[in-house]
Design a protein around this motif. Structure first.
Motif, short mmCIF file in Angstrom:
data_model
loop_
_atom_site.label_atom_id
_atom_site.label_comp_id
_atom_site.label_asym_id
_atom_site.label_seq_id
_atom_site.Cartn_x
_atom_site.Cartn_y
_atom_site.Cartn_z
N SER A 149 0.83 -1.21 0.00
CA SER A 149 0.00 0.00 0.00
C SER A 149 0.86 1.25 0.00
CB SER A 149 -0.94 -0.01 1.20
OG SER A 149 -0.19 -0.09 2.40
N GLY A 150 1.97 1.25 0.74
CA GLY A 150 2.84 2.42 0.79
C GLY A 150 3.46 2.72 -0.56
N LEU A 151 3.95 1.66 -1.21
CA LEU A 151 4.58 1.83 -2.52
C LEU A 151 3.54 2.28 -3.55
CD1 LEU A 151 6.99 1.63 -4.38
CD2 LEU A 151 6.66 -0.86 -4.48
N ARG A 152 2.33 1.70 -3.44
CA ARG A 152 1.27 2.04 -4.39
C ARG A 152 0.86 3.52 -4.22
NH1 ARG A 152 -2.12 -2.32 -3.39
NH2 ARG A 152 -3.11 -1.08 -1.78
N GLY B 68 7.81 19.17 -12.87
CA GLY B 68 8.37 19.19 -11.55
C GLY B 68 9.03 17.88 -11.20
N GLU B 69 9.25 17.69 -9.93
CA GLU B 69 9.97 16.51 -9.46
C GLU B 69 9.35 16.07 -8.14
OE1 GLU B 69 13.48 18.88 -9.19
OE2 GLU B 69 13.22 19.21 -7.04
N ALA B 70 9.57 14.81 -7.80
CA ALA B 70 9.08 14.35 -6.50
C ALA B 70 9.87 13.13 -6.09
CB ALA B 70 7.58 14.04 -6.56
N ARG B 71 9.93 12.94 -4.79
CA ARG B 71 10.60 11.73 -4.29
C ARG B 71 9.89 11.24 -3.04
NH1 ARG B 71 13.96 15.83 -3.46
NH2 ARG B 71 15.05 15.35 -5.39
N ALA B 72 10.00 9.92 -2.84
CA ALA B 72 9.43 9.32 -1.64
C ALA B 72 10.46 8.38 -1.04
CB ALA B 72 8.16 8.56 -1.98
N TRP B 73 10.43 8.28 0.28
CA TRP B 73 11.28 7.31 0.97
C TRP B 73 10.35 6.31 1.65
CZ3 TRP B 73 15.91 5.33 1.33
CH2 TRP B 73 16.25 4.55 2.45
N LEU B 74 10.54 5.03 1.28
CA LEU B 74 9.69 4.00 1.84
C LEU B 74 10.54 3.02 2.63
CD1 LEU B 74 7.73 3.44 -1.46
CD2 LEU B 74 6.80 4.45 0.63
N LEU C 118 4.46 -0.37 -12.99
CA LEU C 118 4.84 -0.78 -11.64
C LEU C 118 3.64 -0.68 -10.70
CD1 LEU C 118 7.13 -1.75 -9.87
CD2 LEU C 118 7.86 0.64 -9.60
N LEU C 119 2.90 0.41 -10.82
CA LEU C 119 1.71 0.61 -9.98
C LEU C 119 0.70 -0.51 -10.21
CD1 LEU C 119 -0.03 2.34 -8.10
CD2 LEU C 119 -0.67 3.73 -10.06
N GLU C 120 0.46 -0.83 -11.47
CA GLU C 120 -0.53 -1.87 -11.78
C GLU C 120 -0.12 -3.25 -11.28
OE1 GLU C 120 -2.71 -0.09 -15.77
OE2 GLU C 120 -1.06 -1.50 -16.03
N ALA C 121 1.20 -3.44 -11.13
CA ALA C 121 1.70 -4.76 -10.69
C ALA C 121 1.53 -4.97 -9.19
CB ALA C 121 3.17 -4.91 -11.09
N LEU C 122 0.89 -4.01 -8.52
CA LEU C 122 0.75 -4.08 -7.05
C LEU C 122 -0.71 -4.11 -6.62
CD1 LEU C 122 3.46 -1.36 -6.34
CD2 LEU C 122 3.66 -3.76 -5.70
N PRO C 123 -1.50 -5.09 -7.11
CA PRO C 123 -2.93 -5.09 -6.79
C PRO C 123 -3.24 -5.82 -5.49
CG PRO C 123 -2.49 -6.88 -8.29
CD PRO C 123 -1.15 -6.22 -7.99
N MET C 124 -2.37 -5.69 -4.48
CA MET C 124 -2.58 -6.48 -3.26
C MET C 124 -2.33 -5.64 -2.02
SD MET C 124 0.67 -6.46 -4.33
CE MET C 124 1.27 -7.89 -5.23
N GLU C 125 -2.65 -6.21 -0.85
CA GLU C 125 -2.33 -5.58 0.42
C GLU C 125 -1.21 -6.36 1.10
OE1 GLU C 125 -3.57 -2.67 1.16
OE2 GLU C 125 -4.72 -2.85 -0.69
N GLY C 126 -0.64 -5.79 2.15
CA GLY C 126 0.36 -6.49 2.93
C GLY C 126 1.76 -6.34 2.34
#
Lengths: 352, 352
Positions: free
Chosen positions: B252-255, B290-296, B313-321
């Motif tokens: 969820s965080g990465l998504r 613009g630009e953006a960054r995230a730290w996970l 990459l977003l679509e490859a994450l259809p799950m929780e946990g």
């Protein structure tokens, strides 16, 4: 700040057009300084400004509206730094490229002449706007007329065939009539539905302005007007003393029945037959695809059968509770109203 | 009956096409008799039949799908009377004109070969369908391949650049591979999401059929297949033993971070840079706006920086946990999976 910021971004995002001959209008102007942050979006018809308490700045920049709405949602605004407009949301920190404000239209200043309760103006506009014309038959019917006077204010809309008006007892310090384009009415209704307290109203040549508060933000909406005023509509509204028949019926029951019946009417006049009978209304349709009828218990005085455009009749019932419906006989206009409420609709039977 | 009838009408309403070269397909066939009422809608690609317990009939008629869905919602079906199909809802009684069933396609009969848990098939199709091709690059990629064998079943989808598969341990009584068109998969997923228990599966030349229950109604969905089968995709899936780096991170965080970053990527490859660092992932984008960054925070073994198409990459994450993400180094395919789950996605880094 996230809650009010989300709402403000949604409002300015609705106003800023994604396609327009002036590409600058796809931007929102953000000005910071003196303890406040001000957003301004315009589509040349409607200008919307929102002012929030904010310690930061000073700066004065343009940001792409679509991107600002996306990146600003649930975010904290950090301000200008390193040549970017910075904001933070959870683990993401973003820096948006901005443009200089040169060329962006100035906010049209309209003074405040008087104040009305937000709720009254919202109710008036929300109840009558359905009756505006959808096509340009007479251009003036593409808007809602607001009439201000020392006796109160009125909102009125018509497409030349039916009419809706709303009278509110709140007096205005100035006399005036303005016709607000339907699209501007929709934006004003959307914004006012989040506001509370009072709305300041001001008139200027070709413009009307509204000032109100949304969660502590000071919001101003100024819209251009349609030129001209409505033809004399008062004469088409029947005098209640001459009603040949009157009905009291639950609005929700009649509305639900009409929704169910509508798909069975033939396109065009969408004829629905309403028969006034002892103890109730019989509502019937017949079309190529079938037939349907409903019986709605009602207090009925008088009798008769009348045909209506089912869609027009349905739209004339935007309320809850008991409605009164007066019939002047034949194809004379009928009136729908509620006891103690400012709303009145004029619906004309079909000539069959 | 209203609850299940609403659901069944919605299902047949989705299948019956409002525009089609064969105007009969805008109808739903209703057959009654022997204690049951059967609905059948088809768009020539998918046939859907639903059978409800119902005392009435016998009759066999066609009703316009759009009208039936509207009039049947929250209604009680009364049956044929006076040359109309009658139904009642609250105060409204309607009679729909019907047509004779001549010319309406017969339901394609497909026997049942084996049964699977509804939940497993729904999960498999729901998780992989995003990876189908959106444009006709190779026609076979416009569908989801279902592979049945005595060891279990698999759903797999690819557009030639990325791949998603789902393995379930439920064995099938027959061996077979079929490719179900994406649109049919969507209808099947929609219907299965309301079903419970088991789904019977049957194969016939050019077709696959599914039988299941929704609130006591017996539902059958038969879809035409795409011809052919997937190219050998196994060889593009890296062996976990050769991963040069692995990551464990909350899906969820990465998504959420990717959703926030995506609008700042430039269209086209939508480049997102992912850096594996001690204790976490740094995710960055740079674009014209613009630009953006995230730290996970993440458990990271190994290191490296990889560029991806952010949307893929977003679509490859259809799950929780927690998800695991294995990197084979350079622009070799990476694999995303979850411990103990059947889902695996292959996402290939961009060549930058």
């Amino acid at each position: 700040m996230a809650g009010v910021l989300n709402n403000i971004l949604e409002l300015v995002g609705r106003i800023a057009p994604s396609r327009h001959s002036n590409p600058l209008l796809a931007y929102v102007r953000l000005r910071a300084g003196g303890g406040a942050l001000t957003f301004h979006a315009t589509n040349e018809q409607v200008d919307l400004e929102a002012r929030l308490p904010w310690e930061g700045g000073p700066f004065d920049v343009l940001l792409p509206a679509r991107l600002l709405v996306q990146q600003g949602h649930e975010a904290e605004l950090l301000g200008l730094e390193g040549g970017k407009f910075r904001l933070r949301s959870g683990p993401v920190e973003a820096g948006l490229a901005y443009a200089e404000p040169e060329g962006f239209p100035a906010f049209p200043e309209v003074g405040e002449a008087f104040r009305l309760p937000v709720e009254a103006l919202l109710e008036a506009l929300g109840k009558v706007r359905y009756a505006t014309a959808k096509e340009e038959y007479r251009a003036i019917f593409l808007g809602v007329q607001l009439e201000f006077s020392s006796r109160g204010f009125r909102a009125v809309a018509s497409d030349g065939y039916r009419l809706a008006l709303y009278d509110a007892p709140h007096p205005a310090a100035v006399e005036g009539r303005v016709v607000v384009p339907r699209k501007s009415v929709d934006e004003l209704v959307y914004a006012l539905s989040q506001a509370e307290g009072e709305v300041g109203v001001g008139l200027a040549p070709g413009m009307v302005g509204f000032a109100f508060r949304i969660q502590g933000a000071e919001v101003r909406l100024v819209t251009r007007l349609l030129e001209g005023e409505f033809p004399d509509y008062e004469r088409v509204i029947p005098n209640p003393n001459i009603f040949a028949a009157t009905v009291r019926v639950q609005a929700s029951g009649l509305r639900e029945a009409l929704k169910r019946l509508a798909p069975l009417t033939d396109s065009g006049v969408r004829r629905v037959d309403v028969a006034l009978k002892p103890g109730g209304l019989s509502v019937e349709v017949q079309g190529d695809h079938g037939e349907a009828r409903a019986w709605l218990p009602a207090s009925v005085e008088g009798e008769g059968t009348f045909a209506f455009n089912g869609k027009q009749l349905l739209e004339a019932l935007p309320m809850e509770g008991e409605v009164r419906w007066g019939f002047a006989g034949g194809i004379n206009p009928t009136v729908i109203w509620q006891e103690g409420e400012g709303y009145r609709a004029v619906v004309v039977p079909l000539r069959v």
